[in-house]
Design a protein around this motif. Structure first.
Motif, PDB file in Angstrom:
ATOM      1  N   THR A 133      52.217 -54.044   3.862  1.00  0.00           N
ATOM      2  CA  THR A 133      51.927 -55.465   4.342  1.00  0.00           C
ATOM      3  C   THR A 133      53.222 -56.220   4.820  1.00  0.00           C
ATOM      4  OG1 THR A 133      51.965 -56.529   2.066  1.00  0.00           O
ATOM      5  CG2 THR A 133      49.989 -55.933   2.973  1.00  0.00           C
ATOM      6  N   GLY A 187      47.740 -63.546   8.664  1.00  0.00           N
ATOM      7  CA  GLY A 187      47.327 -61.831   9.044  1.00  0.00           C
ATOM      8  C   GLY A 187      48.649 -60.921   8.586  1.00  0.00           C
ATOM      9  N   ASP A 188      48.052 -59.775   8.416  1.00  0.00           N
ATOM     10  CA  ASP A 188      49.327 -58.744   8.225  1.00  0.00           C
ATOM     11  C   ASP A 188      48.962 -57.523   8.933  1.00  0.00           C
ATOM     12  OD1 ASP A 188      50.026 -60.159   5.819  1.00  0.00           O
ATOM     13  OD2 ASP A 188      48.861 -59.296   4.516  1.00  0.00           O
ATOM     14  N   THR A 201      47.444 -59.180  14.515  1.00  0.00           N
ATOM     15  CA  THR A 201      47.483 -58.758  13.036  1.00  0.00           C
ATOM     16  C   THR A 201      46.136 -57.860  12.838  1.00  0.00           C
ATOM     17  OG1 THR A 201      46.646 -60.541  12.087  1.00  0.00           O
ATOM     18  CG2 THR A 201      49.113 -60.308  12.173  1.00  0.00           C
ATOM     19  N   SER A 202      46.049 -56.891  11.874  1.00  0.00           N
ATOM     20  CA  SER A 202      45.005 -56.237  11.633  1.00  0.00           C
ATOM     21  C   SER A 202      44.279 -56.169  10.461  1.00  0.00           C
ATOM     22  CB  SER A 202      45.505 -54.662  12.065  1.00  0.00           C
ATOM     23  OG  SER A 202      46.178 -54.046  11.108  1.00  0.00           O
ATOM     24  N   THR A 203      44.973 -56.911   9.376  1.00  0.00           N
ATOM     25  CA  THR A 203      44.288 -56.743   8.056  1.00  0.00           C
ATOM     26  C   THR A 203      44.486 -57.964   7.336  1.00  0.00           C
ATOM     27  OG1 THR A 203      44.061 -55.617   6.176  1.00  0.00           O
ATOM     28  CG2 THR A 203      46.374 -55.652   7.024  1.00  0.00           C
ATOM     29  N   ASN A 204      44.135 -58.312   6.338  1.00  0.00           N
ATOM     30  CA  ASN A 204      44.303 -59.483   5.286  1.00  0.00           C
ATOM     31  C   ASN A 204      44.422 -60.862   6.102  1.00  0.00           C
ATOM     32  OD1 ASN A 204      44.333 -57.730   3.183  1.00  0.00           O
ATOM     33  ND2 ASN A 204      46.726 -57.534   3.357  1.00  0.00           N
ATOM     34  N   LYS A 205      43.143 -60.877   6.893  1.00  0.00           N
ATOM     35  CA  LYS A 205      43.289 -62.062   7.833  1.00  0.00           C
ATOM     36  C   LYS A 205      42.715 -63.305   7.200  1.00  0.00           C
ATOM     37  CE  LYS A 205      43.211 -60.166  12.459  1.00  0.00           C
ATOM     38  NZ  LYS A 205      42.383 -60.048  13.891  1.00  0.00           N
TER      39      LYS A 205
END
Length: 457
Positions: A133, A187-188, A201-205
């Motif tokens: 991340t 986001g990460d 960003t693509s994850t942990n939004k």
């Protein structure tokens, strides 16, 4: 401007930018990096073959302590964390004196604050320990806005009712409102580099927001009578409404009455050693407000669904403090003071109520204490904000659990006990006051028979 009209306006505007970077981010704070970082002689300006600044300059393997492992220059090129804030303040007051015995006053104030705090960690950010991340980059967005304003109108009349009686009466209406807006998102792992948006960003939004509005209104009336400069009676009454209370208890009355007897101004008072002596008594109530969410149902939501966290309470009412004072005090001053001997020595006295709440800093008894009461261990919320836990100064006080839909709290819980009546604390306070006054009277009797010139009786 007219001679009997005063008008004043003041404003202020402020804009600021703050760099919130404190050093090596995940690689340690700047304090440790400077004092416990790389050994003396390390070139912090050195770069690797890819043109990147050093990510590690000290810590384990360099010094005994692992603090300050990172270098304080790395984040200057790889982390962007700058917040911007703006604030505008405005205030307007006016006073009009249409007659010698009347004053009309108006006041309006406005306050607007905004803050934006984005944070961007570049794609390819280096850390001492691998972290997908962190190394993939991060984007955070936070902004807030707080807008408030208040206004009041006051009318005051004063006059000489008789040759030896003066009076004053004030009436005021006031209103204030505060609106708050908070947004946070993040986001990460960026899809492409150097595009610092949440959509990249693509994850942990995540996305959270808070909106709240608080409104208060009040009506106030106060009067004072001064008879011969020796007997002063003062009283106030206000009726306040707040959106923080339950829908069934938006409004609540509060009041205060006080009296002062300037004994030393009486024509029969002749104590050479006692220059000023006043007796005062007062009784008043004040209230405090709960948090914004105390009256509402609250929910906790996640990917699996929502659960009820707190039950709403439409009957939530103000927490009220009642205070009674008896003793010596200066006219028109809330600070106890003057039983003054020879213009040099002073003493004061006031009774203390043993039933006062020990958690209250001023030691005043509290009624309708705002509590988070436990609910039955079945389906539904675990807590509910309530107006319980009375502790009143006054005779024939009965405490009741007024919270609809909750169980009565067992009397074994001292802070939440219901159905209690008690006269003994007040009798103790009254006895202490009478004893103090008796001692003062005895002192007067002795002083009256003393001749300050030769000390003879």
């Amino acid at each position: 401007a007219r001679s009997n009209l005063l008008f004043q306006i003041s404003t202020m505007y402020d804009r600021g930018t703050t760099d919130n970077r404190s050093g090596g981010s995940s690689n340690g704070g700047i304090f440790g990096q400077l004092l416990l970082g790389a050994p003396a002689g390390t070139n912090y300006l050195a770069r690797d073959t890819l043109g990147r600044l050093l990510v590690r300059g000290g810590g384990a393997g360099f010094r005994a302590s692992g603090n300050g492992s990172g270098t304080f220059l790395y984040d200057t090129e790889n982390l962007f964390q700058t917040s911007q804030s703006q604030r505008f303040l405005g205030n307007m007051t006016t006073s009009w004196f249409p007659m010698d015995w009347m004053t009309l006053e108006g006041q309006f104030a406005y306050d607007n604050r905004t803050r934006e705090a984005p944070q961007s960690l570049i794609k390819g950010y280096r850390s001492i320990n691998a972290s997908s991340t962190l190394n993939g980059g991060q984007q955070r967005m936070a902004n807030s806005q707080d807008e408030s304003y208040n206004g009041s109108v006051t009318a005051t009349v004063r006059g000489q009712l008789r040759s030896d009686l003066n009076g004053k009466l004030s009436v005021r209406g006031l209103y204030d409102r505060e609106d708050q807006l908070l947004n946070n998102s993040g986001g990460d792992i960026f899809v492409v580099k150097e595009v610092y948006t949440l959509s990249n960003t693509s994850t942990n939004k995540t996305a959270t927001s808070t909106i709240q509005s608080i409104r208060n209104m009040g009506l106030f009336s106060g009067g004072q009578l001064d008879y011969k400069g020796r007997y002063i009676l003062d009283g106030t009454f206000r009726y306040d409404g707040s959106s923080l209370f339950g829908s069934g208890n938006r409004w609540a009355p509060f009041g205060r009455v006080s009296a002062v007897w300037r004994v030393s101004e009486e024509p029969w008072f002749n104590v050479p050693l006692l220059s000023d002596f006043r007796l005062r008594g007062s009784r008043g109530t004040a209230g405090s407000t709960p948090s914004f969410s105390a009256q509402y149902e609250t929910y906790s939501c996640s990917a699996t669904g929502c659960s009820l966290g707190q039950a709403g309470n439409p009957k939530l009412k103000p927490e009220t403090t009642t205070e009674i004072e008896l003793g010596t005090a200066e006219s028109g001053n809330d600070e106890p003071s003057e039983l003054r001997l020879l213009r040099r020595v002073s003493a004061e006295g006031a009774p203390a109520d043993p039933s006062a709440d020990p958690e209250d800093p001023a030691g005043h008894p509290v009624r309708d204490r705002l509590l988070a009461k436990a609910r039955e261990a079945r389906r539904g919320p675990s807590e509910q904000a309530s107006s319980g836990g009375d502790d009143l100064l006054g005779s024939f006080t009965e405490e009741l659990d007024r919270v609809a839909g909750t169980r009565a709290v067992p009397p074994s819980s001292p802070s939440l006990a219901a159905g209690r009546k008690s006269l003994s604390p007040n009798l103790i306070a009254l006895f202490g006051t009478l004893l103090g006054l008796a001692l003062i009277a005895a002192l007067f009797a002795v002083l009256i028979h003393l001749d300050p010139r030769d000390g003879s009786k």
